[in-house]
Each structure stands twice: as structure tokens, then as C-alpha cells.
Write an enzyme that holds these catalytic residues in place. Structure first.
Site, PDB file in Angstrom:
ATOM      1  N   GLY A  46      -6.166   2.300  -4.129  1.00  0.00           N
ATOM      2  CA  GLY A  46      -7.136   2.612  -3.078  1.00  0.00           C
ATOM      3  C   GLY A  46      -8.571   2.614  -3.561  1.00  0.00           C
TER       4      GLY A  46
ATOM      5  N   SER B 261      -4.680  -1.819  -5.232  1.00  0.00           N
ATOM      6  CA  SER B 261      -5.729  -2.696  -4.690  1.00  0.00           C
ATOM      7  C   SER B 261      -5.360  -4.171  -4.706  1.00  0.00           C
ATOM      8  CB  SER B 261      -7.060  -2.443  -5.409  1.00  0.00           C
ATOM      9  OG  SER B 261      -7.465  -1.108  -5.206  1.00  0.00           O
TER      10      SER B 261
ATOM     11  N   GLU C 128       0.603   9.654  -5.402  1.00  0.00           N
ATOM     12  CA  GLU C 128       0.053  10.672  -4.486  1.00  0.00           C
ATOM     13  C   GLU C 128       1.022  11.833  -4.328  1.00  0.00           C
ATOM     14  OE1 GLU C 128      -0.848   7.935  -1.315  1.00  0.00           O
ATOM     15  OE2 GLU C 128      -2.407   7.050  -2.577  1.00  0.00           O
TER      16      GLU C 128
ATOM     17  N   GLY D 157      -0.848  -1.014  -0.475  1.00  0.00           N
ATOM     18  CA  GLY D 157      -1.268   0.087   0.391  1.00  0.00           C
ATOM     19  C   GLY D 157      -2.178  -0.426   1.492  1.00  0.00           C
ATOM     20  N   GLY D 158      -3.477  -0.285   1.294  1.00  0.00           N
ATOM     21  CA  GLY D 158      -4.488  -0.619   2.316  1.00  0.00           C
ATOM     22  C   GLY D 158      -4.275  -1.967   2.987  1.00  0.00           C
TER      23      GLY D 158
ATOM     24  N   ASN E 196       3.097  -0.094   1.874  1.00  0.00           N
ATOM     25  CA  ASN E 196       3.140   1.360   2.003  1.00  0.00           C
ATOM     26  C   ASN E 196       2.017   1.787   2.948  1.00  0.00           C
ATOM     27  OD1 ASN E 196       3.109   4.127   1.656  1.00  0.00           O
ATOM     28  ND2 ASN E 196       2.384   4.074  -0.468  1.00  0.00           N
ATOM     29  N   TRP E 197       2.401   2.155   4.160  1.00  0.00           N
ATOM     30  CA  TRP E 197       1.382   2.487   5.167  1.00  0.00           C
ATOM     31  C   TRP E 197       0.775   3.864   4.922  1.00  0.00           C
ATOM     32  CZ3 TRP E 197       4.009   0.908  10.489  1.00  0.00           C
ATOM     33  CH2 TRP E 197       4.276  -0.466  10.484  1.00  0.00           C
ATOM     34  N   LYS E 198       1.368   4.664   4.071  1.00  0.00           N
ATOM     35  CA  LYS E 198       0.926   6.041   3.823  1.00  0.00           C
ATOM     36  C   LYS E 198       0.823   6.801   5.157  1.00  0.00           C
ATOM     37  CE  LYS E 198      -1.358   4.344  -0.249  1.00  0.00           C
ATOM     38  NZ  LYS E 198      -2.323   4.584  -1.294  1.00  0.00           N
TER      39      LYS E 198
ATOM     40  N   GLU F  99       2.078   1.288 -10.897  1.00  0.00           N
ATOM     41  CA  GLU F  99       0.869   1.503 -10.107  1.00  0.00           C
ATOM     42  C   GLU F  99      -0.126   2.322 -10.919  1.00  0.00           C
ATOM     43  OE1 GLU F  99       1.641   1.001  -5.675  1.00  0.00           O
ATOM     44  OE2 GLU F  99       2.039   3.077  -6.136  1.00  0.00           O
TER      45      GLU F  99
ATOM     46  N   HIS G  73       5.689   8.186  -5.807  1.00  0.00           N
ATOM     47  CA  HIS G  73       4.336   7.621  -5.676  1.00  0.00           C
ATOM     48  C   HIS G  73       3.338   8.584  -6.331  1.00  0.00           C
ATOM     49  CE1 HIS G  73       0.597   6.218  -3.873  1.00  0.00           C
ATOM     50  NE2 HIS G  73       1.231   5.072  -3.667  1.00  0.00           N
TER      51      HIS G  73
HETATM   52  C1  PEP Z   1      -0.259   2.296  -3.084  1.00  0.00           C
HETATM   53  O1  PEP Z   1      -0.672   3.381  -2.741  1.00  0.00           O
HETATM   54  O2  PEP Z   1       0.958   2.133  -3.312  1.00  0.00           O
HETATM   55  C2  PEP Z   1      -1.216   1.209  -3.229  1.00  0.00           C
HETATM   56  C3  PEP Z   1      -0.924   0.227  -4.010  1.00  0.00           C
HETATM   57  O3  PEP Z   1      -2.401   1.354  -2.531  1.00  0.00           O
HETATM   58  P1  PEP Z   1      -3.609   0.293  -2.453  1.00  0.00           P
HETATM   59  O4  PEP Z   1      -3.008  -1.071  -2.310  1.00  0.00           O
HETATM   60  O5  PEP Z   1      -4.387   0.697  -1.236  1.00  0.00           O
HETATM   61  O6  PEP Z   1      -4.387   0.426  -3.720  1.00  0.00           O
END
Ligand code: PEP
Length: 251
Positions: A174, A214, A98, A235-236, A9-11, A168, A96
């Protein structure tokens, strides 16, 4: 059918040129390599059609990060599931944390989005998970149960079977603070259990449940080795092709 999946997920990161370059780099890294999971990337909506083109001929599937909860019409700024499908994308991330937190998405809205995604042949990757205060108050099982039931259980077993679930925990997203392999397994097994009660053992066994929060090249192997963890929503670490590739190869 239950599958191993690693989805990135590049956001709201990378402009169009950077996004196409990242997708192209990932495609090159995967070229000729046998992997044991499905691979999905979710660029920003503006990049989806170009990224679909960039990964053509590879195993990489493409997701949108969201879709509208309406079919079409006067909803300025919204993008429908049908429009996403018309780009060649195969998946859409829905619910998600967010989106729940910053854009007020409720389980009801998420349910509507899932229905539209399914009607348009997209695979919904549906997110759920507790916030830190809920975990600290030991309410995480309750919270997860109501999110899964309210957003995902109002469908037929066939339609439910088309969804990918993603646990999640919001406190792990994040933050660099990953759920331990035991914490992830505990919730995943719990979710599979409530699916057994609702739809029966076969549907539960076939359900793909990802972990997100993470996840990185260092912890992916341990997380993915759990019986009920079928991969990750990343994500990241999906923003660097080499890191994402290392996570893919954790299977
Ligand atoms: C996400 O937002 O779906 C996610 C898992 O982010 P991160 O890996 O950066 O915690």
C-alpha cells in the site's frame, strides 16, 4: 502443484452491492478470454457467499481474508474455516501483515489457522514478509525464514503442498514502493531453498509463491517473469476490475 495465481485482496473496501458489482464486472471481463493463471478474489467476509454466487460459471475462485484459529464455539465475532468453506469459497488468506500488526497474530496463531483451513478443504494463502527496519538492518532473510518455518513447516509434505505462499514485504504494501524484480526473486529463491532443505526438491518445485506489495498493471509483467515468482497477491489494484484484469494478463 505449482501454478500461476493472481489473487486480489480487497481488504475492508466495498460494501456488499459494490463488491458484487466488482466481481460481476471481473467475470464479464474474463468471459471468453484465455488466461494463464488461476484467479482469486478475497472480498470482506460479509460478501463472500454473494461473491461466490456472482462469479459462478467463471474461472474466478473466492477467498476469505481471514479465519478463526478456533474450530467453533463461544468466540464472538469470529468466523470459522468450516463456515467459510460452507459458503463455497475455496481459499483463505492467512497471516497477512495487517493481521499480524493490528491484531497481534503470531506465527503460532497462523499455524493453527492453517491447520483449520486445511482440515476444512480450504487452500490457505499464507503471507509473510519483513518490515522496513528489518530490511534496512539486513535481517530480511532471517525474518522470512523464521516466519515460514514457524508458521508453515510443522505440517506434512502433503499438507504443505496444499498451501500457497505469499511473500509480502511490509514496506511495499500500500505504499506504492514495490520490491524490485531482483529483490522479489532473491527472497522467493531463498524461500524455495529452505523448502528444499525441509521437504525436498519436488515439494519445493511444486510450491506456488506469490509476490505482494504495490503490484500493479505496470510492474506485474516484470515481477511475474522471475523464475521463482508464481504470481501476485494484489491489494489496491484489485479494486478496479480493469487494473486487476491487466495484472492477470501480465502472464
Ligand atoms: C496486500 O495487502 O496484500 C497488498 C499486496 O496490498 P497492495 O497491493 O495495495 O500493496
Amino acid at each position: 502443484m505449482r501454478k500461476n495465481v493472481v489473487a486480489g485482496n480487497w481488504k475492508m473496501n466495498k460494501n456488499l452491492q459494490e463488491g458484487v458489482a466488482l466481481a460481476t464486472e471481473l467475470k464479464a471481463l474474463l468471459n471468453g478470454v484465455t488466461v494463464k493463471c488461476d484467479v482469486v478474489i478475497a472480498p470482506p467476509l460479509t460478501h463472500v457467499a454473494s461473491v461466490v454466487d456472482a462469479v459462478k460459471g467463471s474461472i474466478v475462485g473466492v477467498a476469505a481474508q481471514n479465519c478463526a484459529d478456533k474450530e467453533k464455539g463461544a468466540y464472538t465475532g469470529e468466523v470459522s474455516a468450516e463456515m467459510i468453506q460452507s459458503t463455497g469459497a475455496q481459499y483463505v488468506i492467512i497471516g497477512h501483515s495487517e493481521r499480524r500488526e493490528y491484531y497481534g497474530e503470531t506465527n503460532e496463531i497462523i499455524k493453527n489457522k492453517i491447520a483449520l483451513a486445511l482440515q476444512n478443504g480450504l487452500t490457505p494463502i499464507v503471507c509473510f514478509g519483513e518490515v522496513l527496519a528489518q530490511r534496512e538492518a539486513e535481517k530480511h532473510f532471517e525474518v522470512v525464514k523464521s516466519q515460514v518455518e514457524e508458521a508453515m513447516f510443522g505440517f506434512s509434505p502433503e499438507d504443505f503442498g496444499k498451501m500457497i505462499l505469499a511473500y509480502e514485504p511490509v514496506w511495499a504494501i500500500g505504499t506504492g514502493k514495490t520490491a524490485s524484480a531482483e529483490q522479489a526473486q532473491e527472497i522467493h529463491a531463498f524461500v524455495r531453498g529452505i523448502i528444499v532443505e525441509k521437504f525436498g526438491k519436488q515439494v519445493a518445485d511444486d510450491c506456488t509463491i506469490l509476490y505482494g506489495g504495490s503490484c500493479n498493471p505496470t510492474n506485474a509483467k516484470e515481477l511475474f517473469s522471475n523464475t521463482d515468482v508464481d504470481g501476485g497477491l494484489i491489494g489496491g489494484a484489485s479494486l478496479k476490475a480493469a487494473d486487476f484484469m491487466a495484472i492477470i494478463q501480465a502472464f
